[in-house]
Structure formats: C-alpha cells, structure tokens
Design an enzyme around this catalytic site. Structure first.
Site, PDB file in Angstrom:
ATOM      1  N   ASN A  79       0.880  -1.038  -0.224  1.00 50.51           N
ATOM      2  CA  ASN A  79       0.023   0.113   0.027  1.00 50.51           C
ATOM      3  C   ASN A  79       0.838   1.364  -0.235  1.00 50.51           C
ATOM      4  O   ASN A  79       1.519   1.515   1.038  1.00 50.51           O
ATOM      5  CB  ASN A  79      -0.904   0.072   1.123  1.00 50.51           C
ATOM      6  CG  ASN A  79      -1.679   1.234   1.383  1.00 50.51           C
ATOM      7  OD1 ASN A  79      -1.763   2.022   0.408  1.00 50.51           O
ATOM      8  ND2 ASN A  79      -2.574   1.534   2.634  1.00 50.51           N
ATOM      9  N   GLU A  89      -6.898   5.470   7.630  1.00 52.75           N
ATOM     10  CA  GLU A  89      -6.590   6.959   7.171  1.00 52.75           C
ATOM     11  C   GLU A  89      -7.980   7.334   6.409  1.00 52.75           C
ATOM     12  O   GLU A  89      -8.047   8.357   6.808  1.00 52.75           O
ATOM     13  CB  GLU A  89      -5.351   6.920   6.372  1.00 52.75           C
ATOM     14  CG  GLU A  89      -4.055   6.684   7.221  1.00 52.75           C
ATOM     15  CD  GLU A  89      -2.878   5.994   6.726  1.00 52.75           C
ATOM     16  OE1 GLU A  89      -2.906   5.831   5.354  1.00 52.75           O
ATOM     17  OE2 GLU A  89      -2.135   5.434   7.270  1.00 52.75           O
ATOM     18  N   HIS A 116      -9.629   2.005   4.885  1.00 52.91           N
ATOM     19  CA  HIS A 116      -8.587   2.047   5.545  1.00 52.91           C
ATOM     20  C   HIS A 116      -8.738   3.059   6.779  1.00 52.91           C
ATOM     21  O   HIS A 116      -9.456   4.205   6.751  1.00 52.91           O
ATOM     22  CB  HIS A 116      -7.304   2.722   4.451  1.00 52.91           C
ATOM     23  CG  HIS A 116      -6.168   2.621   5.306  1.00 52.91           C
ATOM     24  ND1 HIS A 116      -5.606   3.488   6.115  1.00 52.91           N
ATOM     25  CD2 HIS A 116      -5.014   1.516   5.160  1.00 52.91           C
ATOM     26  CE1 HIS A 116      -4.276   2.943   6.406  1.00 52.91           C
ATOM     27  NE2 HIS A 116      -4.109   1.878   5.944  1.00 52.91           N
ATOM     28  N   GLU A 141      -5.880  -4.226  10.829  1.00 51.71           N
ATOM     29  CA  GLU A 141      -4.931  -3.292  10.937  1.00 51.71           C
ATOM     30  C   GLU A 141      -5.168  -2.420  12.452  1.00 51.71           C
ATOM     31  O   GLU A 141      -5.780  -1.323  12.368  1.00 51.71           O
ATOM     32  CB  GLU A 141      -4.930  -2.139   9.778  1.00 51.71           C
ATOM     33  CG  GLU A 141      -4.686  -2.990   8.501  1.00 51.71           C
ATOM     34  CD  GLU A 141      -3.930  -1.846   7.631  1.00 51.71           C
ATOM     35  OE1 GLU A 141      -2.753  -2.211   7.157  1.00 51.71           O
ATOM     36  OE2 GLU A 141      -4.616  -0.800   7.456  1.00 51.71           O
ATOM     37  N   SER A 162       2.964  -1.621  10.758  1.00 55.09           N
ATOM     38  CA  SER A 162       4.415  -1.713  10.762  1.00 55.09           C
ATOM     39  C   SER A 162       5.234  -2.977  10.557  1.00 55.09           C
ATOM     40  O   SER A 162       5.977  -3.557  11.292  1.00 55.09           O
ATOM     41  CB  SER A 162       4.759  -0.959  12.216  1.00 55.09           C
ATOM     42  OG  SER A 162       4.474   0.149  12.506  1.00 55.09           O
ATOM     43  N   LYS A 183       0.142   4.427  -0.637  1.00 55.35           N
ATOM     44  CA  LYS A 183      -0.446   5.530   0.122  1.00 55.35           C
ATOM     45  C   LYS A 183      -0.260   6.891  -0.751  1.00 55.35           C
ATOM     46  O   LYS A 183      -0.191   6.461  -2.041  1.00 55.35           O
ATOM     47  CB  LYS A 183      -0.019   5.743   1.465  1.00 55.35           C
ATOM     48  CG  LYS A 183      -0.254   4.813   2.468  1.00 55.35           C
ATOM     49  CD  LYS A 183      -0.105   4.789   3.978  1.00 55.35           C
ATOM     50  CE  LYS A 183      -0.280   3.357   4.758  1.00 55.35           C
ATOM     51  NZ  LYS A 183      -0.251   3.705   6.132  1.00 55.35           N
ATOM     52  N   GLY A 208       2.202   3.042  10.843  1.00 52.44           N
ATOM     53  CA  GLY A 208       3.141   3.782  10.582  1.00 52.44           C
ATOM     54  C   GLY A 208       3.914   4.442  11.915  1.00 52.44           C
ATOM     55  O   GLY A 208       4.537   5.568  11.803  1.00 52.44           O
TER      56      GLY A 208
HETATM   57  P1  PGA Z   1       2.554   0.764   7.782  1.00 48.81           P
HETATM   58  O1  PGA Z   1       1.077   0.871   6.964  1.00 48.81           O
HETATM   59  O2  PGA Z   1       3.134  -0.636   7.344  1.00 48.81           O
HETATM   60  O3  PGA Z   1       3.130   2.058   7.260  1.00 48.81           O
HETATM   61  O4  PGA Z   1       2.234   0.780   9.188  1.00 48.81           O
HETATM   62  C1  PGA Z   1       0.336  -0.186   6.978  1.00 48.81           C
HETATM   63  C2  PGA Z   1      -1.250   0.270   6.445  1.00 48.81           C
HETATM   64  O5  PGA Z   1      -1.634   1.310   6.829  1.00 48.81           O
HETATM   65  O6  PGA Z   1      -1.673  -0.430   5.480  1.00 48.81           O
END
Ligand code: PGA
Length: 256
Positions: A9, A98, A96, A168, A214, A11, A174
């Site tokens: 992903n 976000e 997601h 998640e 992460s 983003k 992140g």
């Molecule tokens: P990350 O994001 O691996 O940077 O923690 C995962 C995601 O949001 O899909």
C-alpha cells in the site's frame, strides 16, 4: 490451505517515475513467485504505468487505494470502479483507517463501496482495527465485531469468497509499533470466529485475513507463521523494493 497474500500500500507516495524504478528492482528480486499472491497498490496517477508493467507478470496483481460507490457521474475528484476496471485493477482497499479518520468514512460508507466493488468484480480489501484507546479500554472485540457487521452487511457467503479482510490496529500503523504475533493472532482468530457466526464455518475458513501495521522484513516471519494470519498489508516498508521483496521471500519460505 489459504495462500498468503502480500500487498504493498503505497499511500500518497510514489510518482510514475518512482513506481517504474521500484518495479525495475522488485521484479528482478522477486520474479514470478508462485507461492504467495502479491498486490501492488499505487496512487491513482501511477495505476496506468504499473498496470502496463505488470501486464505480462502472472503473479503480481494491481490494486487501488479507494473508490467511490457510484457509477460514473458528477462526483468531482472521485474515481469509480469503471475507471479501475479499465486499468485491469483487481483489488481495492476499502475503509483504511486513514480514510476513516481523515475523510470521515463510516462503516455504512465502506459497506456501499464493498457492494459496488463486488458488483464490478473487484476484490475488496476491507480494513478494520481498533485505536489505542479502544484497546486500553478492553473494547477490541466489540469494535472489530461492529466494523465487520457494518462493513460487510448484506453480503452473501459467495461474496465473502471474494473479500480479503485486513486487520490493522490503528496504533500500529506507521508508528513502528507492531502488534505482537500473539496479539495479532488473537484478533485474527476472533475475526474468523465472528465470520463463522455471521455466515458459516466453511465460509470463514476460506477468507484470507491480512495483518497490517509496521510490518517489515524483520518481523514478517513471526507474524506470517500464525495460523490465522494469511498475509500482510504493508505501508512504509513497501516503498523500498528490496525490503518488500524480502517480506515476500520470508513469507514464501514458510510454505515450503
Ligand atoms: P505501515 O502501514 O506498514 O506503514 O504501518 C500499513 C497500512 O496502513 O496499510
């Protein structure tokens, strides 16, 4: 046996040029890896180029990060399933955290998008997960169950076969703070139990549940070894072609 599925992903990162450079390295490192499914999820602007690059690669599919639930129409700034289908997109990330946090997407909105994606024969990657406050308050299972019920409302067992769930935990996205393999396994097992209750055991056993938050090369093996973890949705670590290739290789090695 559920085949593991690893998704990158990207983003709001990666220009067209950077996507090209990523693929140069990644394809060289990974080639045709038949033991896992791989999905690359670029920003909309890079979809045409990545689609073209993957057109003769069997085992790497294309995904999108979001879509609108309506057919083409007067929705300035939005992208419909028709646009995605035209570019041979196969998967679409929906709900997601976000999107839920910054763009106020609710389970009801996610549910409309899931239905629209299925109608267009796109495979939704439906994201769910609790915040830190919800975990500290002992509400993980309640939140996950509510998100599952809301996001997947009205779906048939046949629909479920087309869906990927991504667990998640918001506090792990992140942040560099990964859920322990035990924490993740316990949430995944709960998600599967809930699917079995809402649909049936055979249906629940077939759904692939990815972990996200992460994930990096160093923690991949321990996470992917868990019985109910069927892959990963990788953000930050998927921007580095060598790092993502390592994640793929560690996961593929588990199927030996
Ligand atoms: P990350 O994001 O691996 O940077 O923690 C995962 C995601 O949001 O899909």
């Amino acid at each position: 046996m559920r085949k593991k599925i690893l998704a990158a992903n990207w983003k709001m990162n990666m220009t067209v040029g950077e996507s090209d450079a990523f693929l140069d390295t990644f394809l060289m490192e990974v080639g045709e890896e038949p033991r896992v499914d791989i999905v690359i999820i670029p920003p909309f602007t890079a979809l045409p180029r990545v689609s073209e690059r993957l057109s003769d690669v069997q085992n790497i599919k294309l995904g999108a990060q979001n879509m609108h639930w309506e057919k083409p129409g007067a929705y300035t700034g939005e992208i419909s399933s028709h646009h995605l289908r035209e570019l041979f997109v196969r998967y679409v990330v929906l709900g997601h955290s976000e999107r839920r946090n910054y763009f106020s997407e609710t389970d009801a909105i996610v549910n409309k998008k899931v239905a629209a994606a299925l109608e267009a024969t796109l495979k939704p990657i439906v994201c769910i997960g609790e915040t830190l406050a919800e975990r500290d308050g002992g509400r993980v299972e309640k939140v996950l169950e509510m998100q599952l019920r809301g996001s997947l409302d009205g779906l048939t067992a046949k629909d479920l076969a087309e869906i990927i769930i991504a667990y998640e935990p918001v506090w792990a996205i992140g942040t560099g703070r990964t859920a322990t393999p035990e924490q993740a396994q316990s949430a995944h097992a709960f998600i599967r139990e809930t699917l079995a209750t809402l649909w049936d055991r055979a249906t629940a056993d077939k759904v692939r549940i990815q972990y996200g938050g992460s994930v990096k090369p160093g923690n991949t093996t321990d996470l992917m070894r868990q019985p109910d973890i069927d892959g990963a949705l990788v953000g930050g670590a998927s921007l580095d072609p060598r790092g993502f290739a390592e994640i793929v290789k560690h996961t593929a090695a588990l199927s030996e």
